[in-house]
Design a protein around this motif. Structure first.
Motif, mmCIF file in Angstrom:
data_model
loop_
_atom_site.group_PDB
_atom_site.id
_atom_site.type_symbol
_atom_site.label_atom_id
_atom_site.label_comp_id
_atom_site.label_asym_id
_atom_site.label_seq_id
_atom_site.Cartn_x
_atom_site.Cartn_y
_atom_site.Cartn_z
ATOM 1 N N LEU A 1 -13.642 21.437 11.244
ATOM 2 C CA LEU A 1 -12.463 21.268 11.343
ATOM 3 C C LEU A 1 -13.459 19.635 10.499
ATOM 4 C CD1 LEU A 1 -9.906 20.895 13.040
ATOM 5 C CD2 LEU A 1 -9.882 21.800 11.030
ATOM 6 N N GLY A 2 -12.977 19.155 8.838
ATOM 7 C CA GLY A 2 -13.718 18.284 8.435
ATOM 8 C C GLY A 2 -13.758 17.424 8.826
ATOM 9 N N GLY A 3 -14.732 16.596 8.934
ATOM 10 C CA GLY A 3 -15.715 15.417 9.604
ATOM 11 C C GLY A 3 -16.339 16.589 10.918
ATOM 12 N N ASP A 4 -16.298 17.152 11.413
ATOM 13 C CA ASP A 4 -17.173 17.247 12.573
ATOM 14 C C ASP A 4 -18.419 16.912 12.157
ATOM 15 O OD1 ASP A 4 -15.061 18.696 13.941
ATOM 16 O OD2 ASP A 4 -15.767 21.041 13.269
ATOM 17 N N VAL A 5 -19.019 16.763 13.308
ATOM 18 C CA VAL A 5 -20.377 16.491 13.343
ATOM 19 C C VAL A 5 -20.989 17.563 14.679
ATOM 20 C CG1 VAL A 5 -21.984 14.930 13.822
ATOM 21 C CG2 VAL A 5 -19.839 14.182 12.199
ATOM 22 N N PHE A 6 -22.450 18.440 14.210
ATOM 23 C CA PHE A 6 -23.171 18.891 15.345
ATOM 24 C C PHE A 6 -24.100 18.377 14.891
ATOM 25 C CE2 PHE A 6 -19.307 21.322 13.318
ATOM 26 C CZ PHE A 6 -18.946 22.162 14.611
ATOM 27 N N PHE A 7 -25.506 18.103 16.533
ATOM 28 C CA PHE A 7 -26.428 17.835 16.330
ATOM 29 C C PHE A 7 -27.072 18.882 17.386
ATOM 30 C CE2 PHE A 7 -26.059 12.816 17.087
ATOM 31 C CZ PHE A 7 -25.433 12.445 15.942
ATOM 32 N N LEU A 8 -27.878 19.271 16.683
ATOM 33 C CA LEU A 8 -28.162 19.940 16.714
ATOM 34 C C LEU A 8 -30.610 20.063 17.307
ATOM 35 C CD1 LEU A 8 -28.124 23.156 14.637
ATOM 36 C CD2 LEU A 8 -26.357 22.405 16.290
ATOM 37 N N SER A 9 -30.774 20.217 18.683
ATOM 38 C CA SER A 9 -31.899 19.902 18.830
ATOM 39 C C SER A 9 -32.734 20.676 18.998
ATOM 40 C CB SER A 9 -32.084 18.660 20.322
ATOM 41 O OG SER A 9 -30.870 19.345 21.230
ATOM 42 N N GLY A 10 -34.120 21.139 19.787
ATOM 43 C CA GLY A 10 -35.127 21.902 20.201
ATOM 44 C C GLY A 10 -36.389 21.663 19.510
ATOM 45 N N THR A 11 -37.060 22.463 20.088
ATOM 46 C CA THR A 11 -38.209 22.519 19.528
ATOM 47 C C THR A 11 -38.359 23.861 18.260
ATOM 48 O OG1 THR A 11 -38.942 24.524 20.759
ATOM 49 C CG2 THR A 11 -39.798 22.247 21.290
ATOM 50 N N PHE A 12 -39.531 24.016 17.775
ATOM 51 C CA PHE A 12 -40.073 24.334 16.538
ATOM 52 C C PHE A 12 -39.686 26.146 16.605
ATOM 53 C CE2 PHE A 12 -42.023 21.108 14.566
ATOM 54 C CZ PHE A 12 -41.695 20.320 13.730
ATOM 55 N N GLY A 13 -38.860 26.611 15.826
ATOM 56 C CA GLY A 13 -38.148 27.808 15.923
ATOM 57 C C GLY A 13 -37.262 28.153 17.339
ATOM 58 N N ALA A 14 -36.970 27.423 17.919
ATOM 59 C CA ALA A 14 -35.983 27.388 18.282
ATOM 60 C C ALA A 14 -34.652 27.561 18.440
ATOM 61 C CB ALA A 14 -35.584 26.109 19.535
ATOM 62 N N GLY A 15 -34.189 27.777 17.546
ATOM 63 C CA GLY A 15 -33.557 28.464 16.510
ATOM 64 C C GLY A 15 -32.167 27.646 16.280
ATOM 65 N N LYS A 16 -32.587 26.495 15.840
ATOM 66 C CA LYS A 16 -31.251 25.747 15.020
ATOM 67 C C LYS A 16 -30.983 25.827 13.325
ATOM 68 C CE LYS A 16 -34.447 21.871 15.088
ATOM 69 N NZ LYS A 16 -35.830 23.098 15.681
ATOM 70 N N THR A 17 -31.743 26.491 12.421
ATOM 71 C CA THR A 17 -30.878 27.155 11.526
ATOM 72 C C THR A 17 -30.404 28.299 11.434
ATOM 73 O OG1 THR A 17 -33.114 25.485 10.157
ATOM 74 C CG2 THR A 17 -32.269 27.698 8.800
ATOM 75 N N VAL A 18 -31.120 29.090 12.675
ATOM 76 C CA VAL A 18 -29.817 30.472 12.883
ATOM 77 C C VAL A 18 -28.727 30.118 13.747
ATOM 78 C CG1 VAL A 18 -30.324 31.910 14.882
ATOM 79 C CG2 VAL A 18 -32.350 31.089 13.353
ATOM 80 N N LEU A 19 -28.373 28.599 13.874
ATOM 81 C CA LEU A 19 -27.319 28.486 14.870
ATOM 82 C C LEU A 19 -26.490 27.929 13.463
ATOM 83 C CD1 LEU A 19 -25.613 28.588 17.090
ATOM 84 C CD2 LEU A 19 -26.551 26.392 17.423
ATOM 85 N N THR A 20 -27.114 27.993 12.554
ATOM 86 C CA THR A 20 -26.541 27.270 11.274
ATOM 87 C C THR A 20 -25.531 27.947 10.511
ATOM 88 O OG1 THR A 20 -27.959 25.026 11.706
ATOM 89 C CG2 THR A 20 -26.474 24.954 9.539
ATOM 90 N N ARG A 21 -27.116 29.333 10.466
ATOM 91 C CA ARG A 21 -26.816 29.663 9.131
ATOM 92 C C ARG A 21 -25.138 31.151 9.445
ATOM 93 N NH1 ARG A 21 -31.466 33.046 9.964
ATOM 94 N NH2 ARG A 21 -32.130 31.698 8.562
ATOM 95 N N GLY A 22 -25.064 31.195 11.366
ATOM 96 C CA GLY A 22 -23.798 31.690 11.731
ATOM 97 C C GLY A 22 -22.685 30.687 11.390
#
Length: 177
Positions: free
Chosen positions: A36-57
């Protein structure tokens, strides 16, 4: 969910293994379908852990057309989509890795986006965000298990995010919230 003692690290609400990048995208899509509008997601992990992959989904779940790329050099990528209530929102995909110091992070103006009703913020490398402790959010830690497997640990802060994780559990794992 068990309550953590005062001063103790909060316990994760959901912890599981994704067996492929495609599965990580599907998890992100499910998050996006509930965002929903207003949501905030913090993604942590090493390089190549999949942060952008999760964001793509997540972006796909918001109906974002086109590709989603890492904002490593641009710092913030913006995408137009619709939240779970059908309202137009802008997905702000932020990468704080290259920023050094609170002043550099403050210069981005993230306060204008965090919690805004027409914005959904995904922040990679949130440990660079000053005063992050006070922000309600869904923190997702991604860890490399093997070449294709990733461990995802969801830790909500705030009632909205407890509800979100409960909905994800109910749909994906058949666990009642």
């Amino acid at each position: 969910m068990a309550r953590a003692k005062a001063g103790a690290r909060p316990l994760p609400a959901l912890d599981f293994i994704s067996h492929s990048p495609e599965q990580t995208v599907r998890v992100g899509r499910r998050l996006g379908q509930h965002a929903l509008g207003g949501d905030v997601f913090f993604l942590s992990g090493t390089f190549g852990a999949g942060k952008t992959v999760l964001t793509r989904g997540l972006a796909h779940g918001l109906g974002v057309a086109g590709g989603v790329t890492s904002p490593s050099f641009t710092l913030i990528n913006e995408y137009d989509g619709r939240d779970a209530a059908g309202r137009p929102v802008t997905l702000y995909h932020v990468d704080l890795y290259r920023l050094d110091g609170d002043d550099a992070v403050a210069s981005l103006g993230l306060d204008d986006y965090l919690g805004a009703p027409d914005a959904i913020c995904v922040i990679e490398w949130p440990e660079h965000l000053p005063d992050a402790a006070g922000v309600d959010r869904l923190a997702v830690a991604l860890g490399v298990v093997s070449e294709t497997k990733r461990r995802l640990t969801f830790t909500p802060r705030g009632g909205r995010y407890l509800d979100l994780v409960g909905a994800i559990k109910a749909e994906a794992f058949g666990v009642e919230p």
